[in-house]
Write an enzyme that holds these catalytic residues in place. Structure first.
Site, PDB file in Angstrom:
ATOM      1  N   LEU B 134      19.019  21.143  -2.801  1.00  0.00           N
ATOM      2  CA  LEU B 134      19.427  21.221  -1.401  1.00  0.00           C
ATOM      3  C   LEU B 134      18.645  20.211  -0.571  1.00  0.00           C
ATOM      4  O   LEU B 134      19.220  19.392   0.138  1.00  0.00           O
ATOM      5  CB  LEU B 134      19.156  22.648  -0.913  1.00  0.00           C
ATOM      6  CG  LEU B 134      19.653  23.064   0.458  1.00  0.00           C
ATOM      7  CD1 LEU B 134      21.167  23.145   0.470  1.00  0.00           C
ATOM      8  CD2 LEU B 134      19.087  24.457   0.809  1.00  0.00           C
ATOM      9  N   PRO B 137      15.054  13.925   1.257  1.00  0.00           N
ATOM     10  CA  PRO B 137      13.995  13.231   2.000  1.00  0.00           C
ATOM     11  C   PRO B 137      14.439  13.076   3.457  1.00  0.00           C
ATOM     12  O   PRO B 137      15.541  12.609   3.717  1.00  0.00           O
ATOM     13  CB  PRO B 137      13.915  11.860   1.313  1.00  0.00           C
ATOM     14  CG  PRO B 137      14.575  12.041  -0.008  1.00  0.00           C
ATOM     15  CD  PRO B 137      15.589  13.119   0.157  1.00  0.00           C
ATOM     16  N   GLY B 138      13.627  13.533   4.373  1.00  0.00           N
ATOM     17  CA  GLY B 138      13.972  13.413   5.795  1.00  0.00           C
ATOM     18  C   GLY B 138      14.927  14.487   6.271  1.00  0.00           C
ATOM     19  O   GLY B 138      15.352  14.479   7.421  1.00  0.00           O
ATOM     20  N   GLY B 140      14.693  18.346   5.633  1.00  0.00           N
ATOM     21  CA  GLY B 140      14.177  19.591   5.055  1.00  0.00           C
ATOM     22  C   GLY B 140      15.015  20.791   5.410  1.00  0.00           C
ATOM     23  O   GLY B 140      15.916  21.184   4.672  1.00  0.00           O
ATOM     24  N   SER B 141      14.741  21.361   6.565  1.00  0.00           N
ATOM     25  CA  SER B 141      15.454  22.574   6.954  1.00  0.00           C
ATOM     26  C   SER B 141      16.769  22.284   7.650  1.00  0.00           C
ATOM     27  O   SER B 141      17.572  23.184   7.859  1.00  0.00           O
ATOM     28  CB  SER B 141      14.569  23.410   7.885  1.00  0.00           C
ATOM     29  OG  SER B 141      13.394  23.794   7.223  1.00  0.00           O
ATOM     30  N   LEU B 355     -15.865  34.099   0.131  1.00  0.00           N
ATOM     31  CA  LEU B 355     -16.527  33.494  -1.033  1.00  0.00           C
ATOM     32  C   LEU B 355     -17.676  32.582  -0.614  1.00  0.00           C
ATOM     33  O   LEU B 355     -18.617  32.358  -1.379  1.00  0.00           O
ATOM     34  CB  LEU B 355     -15.525  32.654  -1.835  1.00  0.00           C
ATOM     35  CG  LEU B 355     -14.380  33.349  -2.550  1.00  0.00           C
ATOM     36  CD1 LEU B 355     -13.541  32.322  -3.300  1.00  0.00           C
ATOM     37  CD2 LEU B 355     -14.878  34.416  -3.515  1.00  0.00           C
ATOM     38  N   GLY B 356     -17.587  32.041   0.587  1.00  0.00           N
ATOM     39  CA  GLY B 356     -18.604  31.076   1.003  1.00  0.00           C
ATOM     40  C   GLY B 356     -18.529  29.835   0.126  1.00  0.00           C
ATOM     41  O   GLY B 356     -17.441  29.408  -0.278  1.00  0.00           O
ATOM     42  N   GLU B 380      12.262  27.309   1.951  1.00  0.00           N
ATOM     43  CA  GLU B 380      13.392  28.102   2.444  1.00  0.00           C
ATOM     44  C   GLU B 380      13.266  28.448   3.925  1.00  0.00           C
ATOM     45  O   GLU B 380      13.543  29.568   4.357  1.00  0.00           O
ATOM     46  CB  GLU B 380      13.577  29.354   1.601  1.00  0.00           C
ATOM     47  CG  GLU B 380      13.960  28.977   0.192  1.00  0.00           C
ATOM     48  CD  GLU B 380      14.631  30.082  -0.576  1.00  0.00           C
ATOM     49  OE1 GLU B 380      14.444  30.104  -1.779  1.00  0.00           O
ATOM     50  OE2 GLU B 380      15.328  30.901   0.040  1.00  0.00           O
ATOM     51  N   GLY B 381      12.851  27.445   4.687  1.00  0.00           N
ATOM     52  CA  GLY B 381      12.736  27.619   6.134  1.00  0.00           C
ATOM     53  C   GLY B 381      11.303  27.868   6.535  1.00  0.00           C
ATOM     54  O   GLY B 381      10.742  28.912   6.201  1.00  0.00           O
TER      55      GLY B 381
END
Lengths: 347, 399
Positions: B134, B137-138, B140-141, B355-356, B380-381
């Site tokens: 899905l 590049p350029g 995404g959502s 944990l430091g 997925e968003g």
């Protein structure tokens, strides 16, 4: 198996209390607040519907419902006026201490006379919020604030037990920061005779858990009310040519407020289900209370913020919600004590 | 109202826990140490098949029920998914099987397509993967703004474009590729196509190097005049719509894609919770081992983890339950996704503080979880996209 729906009985209860709170309480919330009381007619209608004895056993004339029913009712009432909710539920969380320690006998002896006499109120105070001395079966001391204008029965809950006092108390009315419809006062006990007392740390923890959940569910209602009011306002108020809710800065804030309300609701229901199933719900109830108080710090001020200057004015209910959510968060031992109990899973 | 998991499902969770502890956690750690996905011939994948995994949920001829697919819907898959993600989220994606495209194929493919593309997963002779492409590049959502194009050429489709961050693409038997067959129609022009491995024009596979979740491959690839048969277009509706003038049918491709994402958000959220629960357990173990539990600051932090995790989990369960009831869950699915992913990130971040300097060594499980969990607020968003989706529903935020 997992099921997020309510059964028909609970749905009916929610529908009924929602109608009552919106039709009978909402139009008068500022009157109740300035009068420091709820009028007798509304109080009688509440009692007629059986909401003032929701958890009282059927054998004592109550509905015998559990914690889930309680938190559902409190959410609806809290969304409209948590102060009125406290005034109308005249047993309040004192019921839980009487139930935990004294069972049916204590409820018959102490709780039933409260609900059967118009105007009477029972109050639960925590020893940790107060300074008390007990000598020769008499208790003296003071509680800086209770959300009530009457105290016909005082139940003092400590980490290890409970005491019941009926006479020897006096109230000094206060202005109160919030919850004014419930009344607001400081409580003083002077050599008040203890008419019943019990020792059992486990039962004390159970009673406190339910009392916290009671407060958390009222808070849930307040937060929902503030969140929904400000959301609707933002959808109608226009600025820069569109509803202010359509500016992403506000849209995201509203979304986050909605999410915060849902997180409180789920934890409140989770704890109520645990308690109703007979499990030890003390940590869950404490966690629900902590979540509700933390959410109130976010939603209370932001509900006002969304309305801008209008939010600061008493023409709108969001300033009331901000005050009342703060007051509820200080009640029942407050958030720090609750956090102690919520963290007990680490022990 | 009931928030308890029933006995039968508890048994399945316990089975998953045993498998996760014995196989999944070590495999995930191995991949993380190597900085690369396990190779296709890794013995883990064979054992996964022997364990009953890698099979399709499609009940085709001769089907054997896939592990964890005996019913129970979204809620069950979310609960099992949370448990397996507790042991290693990356391995849940790396595992052989149809994976992400299965839902959309089951919902939209023709019977002939199911036979052809899901059939080999009924009783796989070897570890097999499928993939769903899905993201670009350029792009995404912004799924409506894909640049990958499909054009008709007689009895074929020609696909041209590029995809990125695609799970298991280089090892997949086939990739379900989202492409736009009619850019003038915007999102309603989108279609999904089965592109089989080895098809000329499909290539340029590049396995990305990631911060975390190294156990599965995230791959970019290109489609250069990639010619595929016309019956590789997913479903009947898309084909008939392509011949028509658009309208309701023509938006089915986009809608089926988006409905898949909606249905899968509770699953993504659950995997964030699995990671966060692992971080919480590791935090408690570390605090106990180092006598930190009695410190109020530490205890308050752990209490916060526990409480927020419970709220997030209930939120996700509710969104899954709504899906199983056939009730709208758009707000709840997005809310659960954004809340769970952000809480999980907070928990892993604060766990690192607990944990430091031990956390800075890079060899503690919490450090891996801290790197792994970030992706869950992106895939997925993103959290911001989820808020936009919620905003549309709650305040009518314009598109």
């Amino acid at each position: 198996m997992i099921d997020f729906s309510l059964n028909e009985d609970l749905e009916l209860i929610v529908d009924t209390i929602r109608s009552f709170s919106n039709e009978r309480v909402l139009p008068k919330i500022r009157t109740f607040e300035s009068d420091r009381r709820v009028d007798g007619e509304v109080s009688r209608e509440f009692a007629m519907a059986g909401f003032d004895r929701l958890e009282l056993p059927e054998s004592l004339g109550g509905s015998g419902l559990g914690m889930l029913a309680r938190v559902l009712v409190n959410e609806e009432m809290g969304a409209v006026d948590p102060g009125a909710a406290l005034a109308l539920d005249r047993l309040g969380p004192a019921f839980y201490a009487l139930e935990a320690f004294g069972g049916l006998n204590a409820l018959a002896q102490f709780a039933r006379p409260i609900v059967e006499t118009e105007g009477k109120r029972a109050v639960l105070v925590l020893e940790s919020d107060s300074t008390f001395d007990v000598e020769h079966g008499r208790v003296s001391g003071a509680v800086p604030w209770i959300p009530s204008g009457r105290a016909d029965l005082v139940v003092i809950l400590s980490d290890t037990g409970a005491r019941v006092v009926e006479h020897g108390s006096s109230l000094q009315p206060l202005r109160g920061s919030g919850l004014r419809a419930a009344g607001s006062a400081s409580l003083r006990l002077e050599h008040a005779p203890v008419i019943a007392q019990w020792q059992d740390p486990r039962k004390a923890a159970q009673a406190l858990a339910k009392a916290r959940l009671y407060a958390a569910s009222l808070l849930l209602g307040v937060l929902r009310g503030a969140s929904e009011f400000s959301r609707n306002y933002a959808m109608n108020r226009e600025a820069f040519g569109r509803p202010i809710a359509h500016h992403q800065g506000l849209a995201f804030l509203i979304v986050d407020m909605y999410t915060a309300v849902e997180s409180v609701r789920l934890l409140v229901h989770d704890a109520a289900l645990k308690i109703d199933s007979g499990e030890d719900g003390t940590q869950h109830a404490a966690a629900a209370f902590v979540e509700a108080v933390e959410a109130s710090r976010f939603i209370g001020p932001n509900g006002v913020q969304i309305l801008g200057g209008h939010g600061f004015m008493q023409d709108y209910p969001v300033e009331k919600a901000m005050r009342e959510s703060r007051a509820l968060g200080l009640w029942m031992g407050g958030i720090d004590r609750a956090r102690d109990d919520a963290g007990k899973f680490l022990e | 109202m009931d928030f308890e998991i029933d006995k039968e499902l508890r048994r399945e969770i316990e089975e998953t826990r045993e498998w996760g502890e014995r196989e999944v956690r070590p495999a995930g750690l191995e991949a993380d140490r190597n900085g690369a996905p396990l190779p296709i011939d890794h013995p883990y994948f064979r054992r996964y098949l022997e364990h009953g995994g890698g099979r399709t949920r499609w009940h085709g001829p001769g089907a054997e029920p896939a592990r964890g697919s005996s019913g129970g819907g979204v809620l069950k898959s979310v609960i099992i998914g949370e448990e397996i993600s507790y042991w290693d989220r990356g391995m849940t994606i790396a595992n052989p099987g149809v994976g992400l495209p299965e839902g959309i194929v089951l919902a939209s493919a023709t019977e002939e397509q199911k036979e052809r593309f899901l059939g080999p997963f009924l009783k796989p002779d070897r570890p097999r993967w499928a993939s769903f492409a899905l993201t670009e590049p350029g792009g995404g959502s912004d799924t409506a703004n894909f640049k990958t194009r499909a054009r008709r050429d007689g009895k074929h489709w020609i696909l041209t474009g590029a995809k990125c961050f695609i799970g298991n693409a280089s090892r997949a038997d086939w990739i379900l590729v989202q492409a736009n067959a009619d850019p003038e129609k915007g999102r309603s022009g989108q279609r999904a196509f089965f592109v089989e491995q080895g098809t000329p024009g499909l290539g340029g596979f590049k396995i990305e190097k990631k911060m975390g979740l190294k156990a599965y491959e995230s791959t970019s690839f290109t489609l250069e005049e990639c010619r595929i048969p016309e019956n590789n277009l997913l479903g009947e509706a898309g084909r008939s719509a392509e011949k028509s003038d658009g309208g309701e049918k023509s938006s089915k491709g986009y809608k089926s894609t988006m409905s898949t994402l909606n249905a899968s958000r509770p699953g993504v959220a659950a995997s964030a919770i699995g990671i966060a629960r692992a971080a919480l357990d590791e935090s408690i173990a570390f605090a106990r081992a180092n006598d930190l539990v009695k410190q109020v600051r530490v205890r308050d932090r752990l209490e916060l983890f526990q409480r927020k995790l419970r709220a997030a989990w209930l939120m996700v369960l509710k969104s899954a339950w709504l899906a199983d009831q056939g009730k709208p869950n758009i707000v709840e699915a997005s809310m659960g996704k954004v809340y769970a992913a952000e809480i999980a990130q907070d928990i892993a971040t604060l766990a690192m503080e607990l944990l430091g300097v031990v956390g800075a060594r890079g060899d503690h499980l919490i450090e891996k979880l801290y790197r792994d969990v970030k992706a869950l607020n992106i895939v997925e968003g993103t959290g911001q996209i989820q808020r936009v989706i919620m905003g549309r529903q709650l305040v009518g935020l314009p598109r």
